[in-house]
Design a protein around this motif. Structure first.
Motif, short mmCIF file in Angstrom:
data_model
loop_
_atom_site.label_atom_id
_atom_site.label_comp_id
_atom_site.label_asym_id
_atom_site.label_seq_id
_atom_site.Cartn_x
_atom_site.Cartn_y
_atom_site.Cartn_z
N LEU A 172 -0.76 -0.43 -9.84
CA LEU A 172 -0.97 0.46 -8.69
C LEU A 172 -1.60 -0.38 -7.58
CD1 LEU A 172 -2.42 3.64 -10.47
CD2 LEU A 172 -0.05 3.24 -9.75
N PRO A 173 -0.79 -1.15 -6.83
CA PRO A 173 -1.33 -2.13 -5.87
C PRO A 173 -2.25 -1.53 -4.81
CG PRO A 173 1.00 -2.52 -6.27
CD PRO A 173 0.68 -1.22 -6.93
N PHE A 174 -2.07 -0.25 -4.49
CA PHE A 174 -2.91 0.34 -3.44
C PHE A 174 -4.37 0.42 -3.88
CE2 PHE A 174 -1.72 4.00 -5.99
CZ PHE A 174 -2.86 4.79 -6.01
N LEU A 175 -4.64 0.22 -5.18
CA LEU A 175 -6.02 0.26 -5.67
C LEU A 175 -6.70 -1.10 -5.64
CD1 LEU A 175 -5.63 2.56 -8.81
CD2 LEU A 175 -6.53 3.19 -6.57
N ARG A 176 -5.97 -2.14 -5.26
CA ARG A 176 -6.54 -3.47 -5.37
C ARG A 176 -7.80 -3.64 -4.54
NH1 ARG A 176 -3.62 -9.43 -4.45
NH2 ARG A 176 -5.60 -10.58 -4.41
N ARG A 177 -7.86 -3.00 -3.40
CA ARG A 177 -9.02 -3.19 -2.52
C ARG A 177 -10.31 -2.69 -3.15
NH1 ARG A 177 -10.35 1.27 0.91
NH2 ARG A 177 -9.08 3.12 0.51
N PHE A 178 -10.20 -1.82 -4.17
CA PHE A 178 -11.40 -1.34 -4.85
C PHE A 178 -11.89 -2.32 -5.92
CE2 PHE A 178 -9.19 2.63 -3.57
CZ PHE A 178 -10.18 3.17 -2.75
N ASP A 179 -11.02 -3.25 -6.37
CA ASP A 179 -11.35 -4.19 -7.45
C ASP A 179 -12.00 -3.43 -8.60
OD1 ASP A 179 -11.52 -6.57 -8.82
OD2 ASP A 179 -13.32 -7.27 -7.79
N LEU A 180 -11.27 -2.42 -9.10
CA LEU A 180 -11.84 -1.46 -10.05
C LEU A 180 -12.38 -2.11 -11.32
CD1 LEU A 180 -9.11 1.29 -9.63
CD2 LEU A 180 -11.45 1.34 -8.75
N ASN A 181 -11.71 -3.11 -11.82
CA ASN A 181 -12.17 -3.78 -13.04
C ASN A 181 -13.15 -4.92 -12.76
OD1 ASN A 181 -8.96 -3.09 -13.62
ND2 ASN A 181 -10.33 -2.51 -15.27
N GLY A 182 -13.34 -5.24 -11.48
CA GLY A 182 -14.19 -6.37 -11.13
C GLY A 182 -13.52 -7.71 -11.33
N HIS A 183 -12.22 -7.70 -11.66
CA HIS A 183 -11.53 -8.94 -12.02
C HIS A 183 -11.37 -9.90 -10.85
CE1 HIS A 183 -9.38 -7.01 -15.74
NE2 HIS A 183 -10.70 -7.02 -15.84
N GLU A 184 -11.08 -9.38 -9.67
CA GLU A 184 -10.80 -10.28 -8.55
C GLU A 184 -12.03 -11.09 -8.16
OE1 GLU A 184 -8.33 -10.38 -4.36
OE2 GLU A 184 -8.70 -8.46 -5.36
N LYS A 185 -13.18 -10.46 -8.17
CA LYS A 185 -14.41 -11.18 -7.83
C LYS A 185 -14.68 -12.29 -8.83
CE LYS A 185 -19.23 -10.31 -6.56
NZ LYS A 185 -20.29 -9.28 -6.39
N ILE A 186 -14.47 -11.98 -10.13
CA ILE A 186 -14.69 -12.99 -11.17
C ILE A 186 -13.68 -14.11 -11.04
CG2 ILE A 186 -14.79 -13.37 -13.65
CD1 ILE A 186 -15.45 -10.37 -13.94
N MET A 187 -12.43 -13.75 -10.77
CA MET A 187 -11.36 -14.75 -10.66
C MET A 187 -11.63 -15.70 -9.50
SD MET A 187 -8.58 -15.62 -12.20
CE MET A 187 -7.05 -16.51 -12.01
N LYS A 188 -12.03 -15.19 -8.38
CA LYS A 188 -12.31 -16.04 -7.22
C LYS A 188 -13.39 -17.06 -7.54
CE LYS A 188 -11.02 -12.93 -3.41
NZ LYS A 188 -11.55 -12.15 -2.25
N GLU A 189 -14.43 -16.62 -8.24
CA GLU A 189 -15.52 -17.54 -8.56
C GLU A 189 -15.06 -18.61 -9.56
OE1 GLU A 189 -19.33 -19.33 -8.90
OE2 GLU A 189 -18.23 -18.24 -7.34
N ALA A 190 -14.30 -18.21 -10.56
CA ALA A 190 -13.81 -19.17 -11.55
C ALA A 190 -12.87 -20.19 -10.90
CB ALA A 190 -13.11 -18.46 -12.70
N ILE A 191 -11.98 -19.73 -10.05
CA ILE A 191 -11.05 -20.64 -9.35
C ILE A 191 -11.82 -21.56 -8.43
CG2 ILE A 191 -9.24 -20.72 -7.60
CD1 ILE A 191 -8.11 -20.08 -10.28
N ARG A 192 -12.86 -21.04 -7.79
CA ARG A 192 -13.68 -21.89 -6.92
C ARG A 192 -14.26 -23.07 -7.70
NH1 ARG A 192 -18.60 -23.22 -5.85
NH2 ARG A 192 -19.45 -21.88 -7.52
N ILE A 193 -14.73 -22.80 -8.91
CA ILE A 193 -15.34 -23.86 -9.72
C ILE A 193 -14.27 -24.87 -10.14
CG2 ILE A 193 -16.46 -24.35 -11.92
CD1 ILE A 193 -17.93 -21.65 -11.59
N VAL A 194 -13.12 -24.40 -10.60
CA VAL A 194 -12.04 -25.32 -10.98
C VAL A 194 -11.65 -26.19 -9.80
CG1 VAL A 194 -9.62 -25.47 -11.71
CG2 VAL A 194 -11.15 -23.81 -12.82
N ASN A 195 -11.45 -25.58 -8.64
CA ASN A 195 -11.06 -26.34 -7.45
C ASN A 195 -12.15 -27.31 -7.00
OD1 ASN A 195 -8.67 -24.89 -7.45
ND2 ASN A 195 -9.26 -23.52 -5.79
N LYS A 196 -13.40 -26.94 -7.24
CA LYS A 196 -14.52 -27.83 -6.87
C LYS A 196 -14.40 -29.18 -7.56
CE LYS A 196 -18.55 -27.22 -8.83
NZ LYS A 196 -19.91 -26.70 -9.20
#
Length: 543
Positions: A255-279
């Motif tokens: 349900l892509p229209f729900l993405r802005r809510f980040d209901l599971n908290g996954h996007e915030k966690i993913m961004k941080e993990a990717i930031r560390i890998v890219n670092k």
């Protein structure tokens, strides 16, 4: 590797709050929609669908949202899916999430129809939040939908990166890391501490791919005993967090229209993990590209050089910086988890059955002896050792499901209608533990792979009776590399050390984690050197 609830692999990433209230509001709103309008929609859909071949069996979905409420409530979702299939006595099912049909399969015959007979029909990948981040916008191979970009990157991998020549060419780097593994465990032994096998196996797979990619073991100073430094610990935590998220059922992916809510908290966690890998990745890649462009480097010494040096028909660099970075990350994600998980489980099972340890070490003694360390050239003759690894892949797969295959056309499989856009999930655990295929499927029994002594054991399973490495057009390109890394990891641990349960304990607990298929607790075991002291690698400078 796919569609798990968020793994508890990395505890520090659990601190983010999940927005349960917003999802409940959305679900209440959906359920409160005008019932008459929904009835008309359902009637129209039913009338249309009744004229065609039926979908595979599955739970009755909610109007519009399908089984999204269950997706949110039944955690971990893979256990609900497989449990429901067992209750329904079916080896193929259909779960509708939003407007996406998810088709799990636990039967090898049906799996072969998907990935052999009709492989071309299921060549694409789903577009999800996590896979988009992991692939830098679908620039690499594993998670990219079918199309020109995927074809381009696959050609580069096959021709320039992961081919038999490169695998042989990288032998020295892998051997250095196998030596470092033995050195690290040996240092644990003489220090009198029990060995954390999860740390050791992940350290080996992480070191091996870093050495092959970047020609270096450590991002920082490392440790004198051969173990991971603080940088490697942070890096591997982030890598396994990324892997847990790309293997997650996420509400907003359906349900892509729900993405802005980040209901599971996954996007915030993913961004941080990717930031560390890219670092850790980006400075190395940027500097190496600069060296090639300025002519300071013109010789290929590792896989990063191989990616940078690929030229197009005009002699210009074929890959952009972003494509290189995306593919480098892909190679890391594909290398670290599967061998380390299989060998942690294999050793845990074997410690509880000492006769298996004895048989494996006797085989190594016969083939290799005790005056040198086992080498990759010995693996061909180590049938029992490979059978133990193969049995671990069968019984203890890294993930419940493989990476989804998306159908690009409407088709029929096993007498059922599979709509275009369906996500087909081969159940790794369902295939490997299928009682119709395997006798006593929940028993760890390497002998089942040794019925014909004239046949050399391989870790790949061509007939999809279980999945060690994915197959088909979207299959694992690095089967040979993954096989030798897995076999060497187990062979070195078995040859170099005697293993037993920690003092004061009677056996290793083989409990599976509730949220994923890892051991519930990392394997801790007591090790003693079993070779002459001079055979163990001496301390060397960090790489």
């Amino acid at each position: 590797m796919i569609l798990l609830n968020l793994s508890g692999t990395v505890s520090k990433f659990r601190s983010y709050s999940f927005l349960d209230d917003e999802l409940n509001v959305v679900l209440i709103f959906i359920k409160a929609l005008d019932r008459c309008r929904l009835f008309l929609i359902i009637s129209k859909i039913h009338k249309k669908s009744s004229k065609r071949i039926p979908l595979p069996p599955g739970p009755s979905p909610w109007p519009i949202v399908g089984s999204i409420p269950e997706l949110y409530q039944k955690k971990p979702i893979f256990r609900w899916i497989l449990g429901l299939m067992k209750e329904m006595n079916t080896e193929i099912a259909c779960f509708r999430f939003g407007d996406v049909h998810v088709i799990p399969v636990t039967c090898p015959e049906i799996a072969r129809e998907f990935l052999k007979k009709q492989d071309a029909m299921f060549i694409s990948r789903p577009i999800t939040m996590a896979t988009k981040y992991a692939s830098r916008g679908f620039l690499s191979t594993i998670f990219s939908p079918s199309g020109d970009q995927w074809k381009k990157m696959k050609r580069v991998l096959v021709s320039e990166v992961i081919n038999p020549f490169r695998v042989r060419w990288l032998l020295g780097k892998r051997t250095e890391e196998a030596d470092n593994l033995v050195r690290y465990v040996y240092n644990q032994c003489i220090s009198g501490v029990n060995v954390n096998i999860r740390v050791a196996t992940r350290q080996y797979t992480g070191n091996a791919i870093r050495k092959m990619l970047f020609n270096k073991r450590y991002f920082g100073d490392g440790r004198n005993d051969g173990g991971p430094g603080v940088e490697e610990e942070e890096y591997m935590d982030a890598v396994f967090t990324v892997l847990s998220l790309v293997n997650t059922f996420c509400v907003s992916d359906y349900l892509p229209f729900l993405r802005r809510f980040d209901l599971n908290g996954h996007e915030k966690i993913m961004k941080e993990a990717i930031r560390i890998v890219n670092k850790y990745h980006d400075p190395i890649i940027d500097e190496r590209i600069r060296e090639w462009r300025e002519g300071k480097k013109n010789e290929v010494e590792d896989l990063l050089d191989a990616l940078i040096s690929v030229k197009d028909s005009n002699g210009k660099p074929l890959l952009s910086t972003e494509e290189i970075k995306g593919q480098v990350a892909d190679l890391v994600y594909a290398s670290v988890d599967n061998p380390s998980n299989a060998i942690e489980w294999a050793l845990a099972e074997m410690i509880n059955q000492p006769e298996m340890l004895q048989k494996a070490t006797e085989e190594i003694n016969q083939v290799v002896g005790k005056e040198r360390l086992v080498q990759e050239s010995d693996i061909m003759q180590l049938n029992y050792v490979k059978a133990c690894a193969r049995e671990a892949f069968r019984l203890h797969p890294i993930l419940p499901f493989n990476v989804p295959h998306v159908s690009i056309v409407d088709t029929t499989v096993a007498g059922y209608f599979i709509p275009k856009g369906s996500h087909v999930l081969l159940s790794r655990s369902g295939l490997g533990r299928n009682p119709k295929v395997w006798v006593d499927p929940l028993k760890f029994n390497p002998e089942r792979h040794l019925k014909d002594p004239s046949v050399k054991v391989i870790l790949d399973e061509k007939d999809l009776r279980f999945i060690s490495f994915s197959t088909g057009r979207r299959g694992c390109i690095g089967v040979e590399l993954g096989s030798v890394m897995t076999s060497m990891l187990l062979a070195r641990l078995l040859q170099g050390f005697s293993w037993e349960v920690p003092h004061g304990e009677s056996m290793i607990k083989l409990n599976e984690s509730r949220t994923d298929l890892f051991l519930a607790q990392p394997l801790i075991a007591h090790a003693k050197p079993r070779l002459p002291e001079h055979v163990y690698p001496a301390h060397k400078n960090n790489y």
